[in-house]
Design a protein around this motif. Sequence first.
Motif, PDB file in Angstrom:
ATOM      1  N   ALA A 316       0.744  -1.262   0.013  1.00  0.00           N
ATOM      2  CA  ALA A 316       0.067   0.119   0.078  1.00  0.00           C
ATOM      3  C   ALA A 316       0.746   1.483   0.045  1.00  0.00           C
ATOM      4  CB  ALA A 316      -1.079   0.118   1.372  1.00  0.00           C
ATOM      5  N   ARG A 317       1.964   1.183   0.425  1.00  0.00           N
ATOM      6  CA  ARG A 317       3.056   2.226   0.513  1.00  0.00           C
ATOM      7  C   ARG A 317       4.095   2.251  -0.830  1.00  0.00           C
ATOM      8  NH1 ARG A 317       1.036   1.096   4.924  1.00  0.00           N
ATOM      9  NH2 ARG A 317       1.176   2.643   6.896  1.00  0.00           N
ATOM     10  N   GLY A 318       3.617   1.520  -1.743  1.00  0.00           N
ATOM     11  CA  GLY A 318       4.488   1.555  -2.771  1.00  0.00           C
ATOM     12  C   GLY A 318       5.668   0.504  -3.051  1.00  0.00           C
ATOM     13  N   ILE A 319       5.724  -0.184  -2.021  1.00  0.00           N
ATOM     14  CA  ILE A 319       6.992  -0.820  -1.787  1.00  0.00           C
ATOM     15  C   ILE A 319       6.689  -2.334  -2.005  1.00  0.00           C
ATOM     16  CG2 ILE A 319       8.712  -1.641  -0.125  1.00  0.00           C
ATOM     17  CD1 ILE A 319       7.866   0.706   1.603  1.00  0.00           C
ATOM     18  N   PRO A 320       7.523  -3.014  -3.168  1.00  0.00           N
ATOM     19  CA  PRO A 320       7.178  -4.399  -3.541  1.00  0.00           C
ATOM     20  C   PRO A 320       7.623  -5.593  -2.389  1.00  0.00           C
ATOM     21  CG  PRO A 320       8.571  -3.455  -5.044  1.00  0.00           C
ATOM     22  CD  PRO A 320       8.607  -2.416  -3.771  1.00  0.00           C
ATOM     23  N   ALA A 321       6.619  -5.980  -1.977  1.00  0.00           N
ATOM     24  CA  ALA A 321       6.862  -6.821  -0.669  1.00  0.00           C
ATOM     25  C   ALA A 321       5.920  -8.301  -0.619  1.00  0.00           C
ATOM     26  CB  ALA A 321       6.208  -6.113   0.717  1.00  0.00           C
ATOM     27  N   TYR A 322       6.680  -9.285  -0.511  1.00  0.00           N
ATOM     28  CA  TYR A 322       5.994 -10.526  -0.595  1.00  0.00           C
ATOM     29  C   TYR A 322       6.178 -11.284   0.523  1.00  0.00           C
ATOM     30  CZ  TYR A 322       7.223  -8.570  -5.340  1.00  0.00           C
ATOM     31  OH  TYR A 322       7.164  -7.831  -6.458  1.00  0.00           O
ATOM     32  N   ALA A 323       5.087 -11.980   0.836  1.00  0.00           N
ATOM     33  CA  ALA A 323       5.180 -13.069   1.911  1.00  0.00           C
ATOM     34  C   ALA A 323       5.294 -14.561   1.522  1.00  0.00           C
ATOM     35  CB  ALA A 323       3.905 -12.933   3.085  1.00  0.00           C
ATOM     36  N   PHE A 324       6.282 -15.310   2.104  1.00  0.00           N
ATOM     37  CA  PHE A 324       6.452 -16.592   1.782  1.00  0.00           C
ATOM     38  C   PHE A 324       6.391 -17.245   3.008  1.00  0.00           C
ATOM     39  CE2 PHE A 324       8.896 -14.027  -1.325  1.00  0.00           C
ATOM     40  CZ  PHE A 324       8.561 -14.672  -2.730  1.00  0.00           C
ATOM     41  N   MET A 325       5.787 -18.507   2.767  1.00  0.00           N
ATOM     42  CA  MET A 325       6.055 -19.582   4.105  1.00  0.00           C
ATOM     43  C   MET A 325       7.470 -19.980   3.785  1.00  0.00           C
ATOM     44  SD  MET A 325       2.560 -21.917   4.166  1.00  0.00           S
ATOM     45  CE  MET A 325       2.309 -22.276   2.496  1.00  0.00           C
ATOM     46  N   SER A 326       8.287 -19.810   4.990  1.00  0.00           N
ATOM     47  CA  SER A 326       9.576 -20.081   4.957  1.00  0.00           C
ATOM     48  C   SER A 326       9.912 -21.638   4.637  1.00  0.00           C
ATOM     49  CB  SER A 326      10.309 -19.917   6.276  1.00  0.00           C
ATOM     50  OG  SER A 326       9.451 -20.313   7.260  1.00  0.00           O
ATOM     51  N   GLY A 327       8.969 -22.551   4.800  1.00  0.00           N
ATOM     52  CA  GLY A 327       9.201 -24.049   4.498  1.00  0.00           C
ATOM     53  C   GLY A 327       9.279 -24.193   3.046  1.00  0.00           C
ATOM     54  N   GLU A 328       8.463 -23.252   2.240  1.00  0.00           N
ATOM     55  CA  GLU A 328       8.608 -23.148   0.769  1.00  0.00           C
ATOM     56  C   GLU A 328       9.497 -22.528   0.059  1.00  0.00           C
ATOM     57  OE1 GLU A 328       6.400 -25.448  -0.914  1.00  0.00           O
ATOM     58  OE2 GLU A 328       6.268 -26.119   1.199  1.00  0.00           O
ATOM     59  N   TYR A 329      10.114 -21.888   0.937  1.00  0.00           N
ATOM     60  CA  TYR A 329      11.279 -20.583   0.357  1.00  0.00           C
ATOM     61  C   TYR A 329      12.285 -21.171  -0.548  1.00  0.00           C
ATOM     62  CZ  TYR A 329      13.484 -15.949   0.245  1.00  0.00           C
ATOM     63  OH  TYR A 329      13.987 -14.739  -0.116  1.00  0.00           O
ATOM     64  N   SER A 330      12.873 -22.181  -0.117  1.00  0.00           N
ATOM     65  CA  SER A 330      13.838 -22.765  -0.778  1.00  0.00           C
ATOM     66  C   SER A 330      13.453 -23.557  -2.197  1.00  0.00           C
ATOM     67  CB  SER A 330      14.636 -23.858  -0.075  1.00  0.00           C
ATOM     68  OG  SER A 330      13.863 -24.838   0.552  1.00  0.00           O
ATOM     69  N   VAL A 331      12.159 -23.813  -2.258  1.00  0.00           N
ATOM     70  CA  VAL A 331      11.470 -24.584  -3.411  1.00  0.00           C
ATOM     71  C   VAL A 331      11.018 -23.495  -4.483  1.00  0.00           C
ATOM     72  CG1 VAL A 331       9.560 -25.924  -4.115  1.00  0.00           C
ATOM     73  CG2 VAL A 331      10.620 -26.271  -1.985  1.00  0.00           C
ATOM     74  N   ILE A 332      10.542 -22.497  -3.763  1.00  0.00           N
ATOM     75  CA  ILE A 332      10.105 -21.326  -4.895  1.00  0.00           C
ATOM     76  C   ILE A 332      11.137 -20.675  -5.215  1.00  0.00           C
ATOM     77  CG2 ILE A 332       8.656 -19.148  -4.984  1.00  0.00           C
ATOM     78  CD1 ILE A 332       7.023 -20.209  -2.660  1.00  0.00           C
ATOM     79  N   LYS A 333      12.170 -20.484  -4.560  1.00  0.00           N
ATOM     80  CA  LYS A 333      13.406 -19.690  -5.092  1.00  0.00           C
ATOM     81  C   LYS A 333      13.166 -18.386  -5.579  1.00  0.00           C
ATOM     82  CE  LYS A 333      16.413 -23.717  -5.834  1.00  0.00           C
ATOM     83  NZ  LYS A 333      15.577 -24.719  -5.371  1.00  0.00           N
ATOM     84  N   PRO A 334      12.766 -17.354  -5.184  1.00  0.00           N
ATOM     85  CA  PRO A 334      12.303 -16.209  -5.515  1.00  0.00           C
ATOM     86  C   PRO A 334      13.477 -15.368  -5.726  1.00  0.00           C
ATOM     87  CG  PRO A 334      11.739 -16.293  -2.975  1.00  0.00           C
ATOM     88  CD  PRO A 334      12.204 -17.443  -3.662  1.00  0.00           C
ATOM     89  N   PRO A 335      13.467 -14.551  -6.658  1.00  0.00           N
ATOM     90  CA  PRO A 335      14.857 -13.776  -6.914  1.00  0.00           C
ATOM     91  C   PRO A 335      15.180 -12.828  -5.783  1.00  0.00           C
ATOM     92  CG  PRO A 335      13.175 -13.823  -8.804  1.00  0.00           C
ATOM     93  CD  PRO A 335      12.781 -14.205  -7.630  1.00  0.00           C
TER      94      PRO A 335
END
Length: 605
Positions: A316-335
């Motif tokens: 809402a403040r114009g900042i790109p932000a994403y919430a991830f389940m940490s258990g999936e973080y290594s699987v998704i591998k977001p940039p």
Amino acid sequence: MCGITACIGTENSVELLIDGLRRLEYRGYDSAGIAVKNENGISVTKRVGEVSELVAAVEQNPISGTFGIGHTRWATHGGVTDGNAHPHTDESGRIAVVHNGIISNYQPLRAELESKGHTFSSETDTEVVPHLIEENLRNGASPEAAFRAAIGTLSGSYAITAIIGDEQAIFATRSGSPLVLGVGDGEYYLASDVPAFIQHTPRVVYLHDGDFVVTTPDGYTITDSAGRSVDRPIEYIEWDPETATKGGYEHYMYKEINEQPGALRRTTQGRLNTHTGGAELEEFPPGAFADISQIHLVAMGTSHHAGMYAASLLNARGIPAYAFMSGEYSVIKPPVTPNTLVIAVSQSGETADTLDAIRRARAAGARTLALTNVVGSSMTRECDDELLLRAGPEIGVAATKTFSSQVAALALLAERIAEDYNGTKSPDSRELIDALARLPGDVQEILDTSIAREIAIEYEDSDAYFFIGRGSAHPVALEGALKFKEISYEHAEGFAASELKHGPLALVTPITPVFAIFTGHEDEATLSNMKEVQARGAPVIAVTSDESREVVEFADHVLTIPDTHPEVAGILANVQLQLVAYHAANLLERPIDKPRNLAKCVTVE
């Protein structure tokens, strides 16, 4: 999961160990045991079930000792049996060990030990440790050297304490699983968490991964894996020991729900400037976030819902932000880039999935920040920055006051980041800061006036319970459903309100009450969804301020929240849903503080 307690330098070690285990029951367990050293050697008692079963066994066959170790086990390797319960010993019974975590290479170690004539009596990974120590002693090593050598062969995560032979000492180490040292007046304690010994001393040493500690009646030494002395400061825990007890409440959870006004005051104290309408976080001076281009929030369970809430505030403040389940973080591998800020959200600061996520993020070059309730936790040491909740101890497995404090702290952090990212305060920053300043009083008003128990009674025999919301109310809906299901064992689901007509509406019946959360943002759309479920015969409980006249007019029941800023309203709505979950579970006589199959601190993935 699991709990370790140990004490030395006292005369009533059995009583102290059992008391420590009682204070760690919130961590989740299926068996408990103690081992104490006395003139006849090491006496071990362990039983499947609650600590009360262990107490009954000790009363039937009394044991005594001048020092000892204790454990509450959560089964990972081997079934729930007395034989698999901790402590574990070598064949001679001269070595006793308790262990939290998982030894990933225990199978080849066990095979090698068996080839040397060792006989095992359990199915656990832990039992290799006393046998390894025994083998090293046979080869001429001193007790401390035998302990170090045994630990040196292990892979995985662990916190381990051991009693060895005739040594008047407790040997301990940690790697990836929490262990703290309590320093009293001529007495010393080791535990998974501070509540185990806070009644006896407020002085704590937080051990780091790779630390080895040897405690004797005369003191303690801490060394690294190479045997070099290391200095770990003694920190003073400012909790009143009473805050780690029920204090007259029937359950810890209900006590902690009612502690939220005080917890929120501590979280926001010194961090709100109502004159300038800004967030003042001394940890982050102006410009601290000037180079941030995107934010990842990594967490699990309730903390993930807080992360989702924060992501909506940041976006809402114009900042790109994403919430991830940490258990999936290594699987998704977001940039991840060097300008990525990864915020780890965890009550304990020891959550295994989240620790793994921040380690991966750091390895990829990201900046990391820990938002946690525990000073000196693994996350505070491993992250570049930290922001402490200051919510006080939370014992109940179902997180309540820490969720409220997480969201409040993240709202402040979002404001602080936005100032650097946008070069100015948010347009309604002053209104938000004023709402956060009123938040403790608003929560108290809900606690004093809520009709949540009446709602729980009204819908006690329902088939399922649905929770809906939009924007920041969506994670509140998810959190409301999570609280309800984890302590009541009833089916509950949370949805984005917009999702209803894309499938979940098929599940709506006259015996599936729907809790609709209104925060002052997109309320007209949520009202439309509310009418949709009512058209299918479902009763609707609206969680809203009494200013929302149309919502109040159409709802079957209303859980009222004080009128406030839309970005804060979700915190208040969540308190009402916590109360509904609590009263529903209490009516069903569920074990509210210790729900089945769950643990407070998840230290294995």
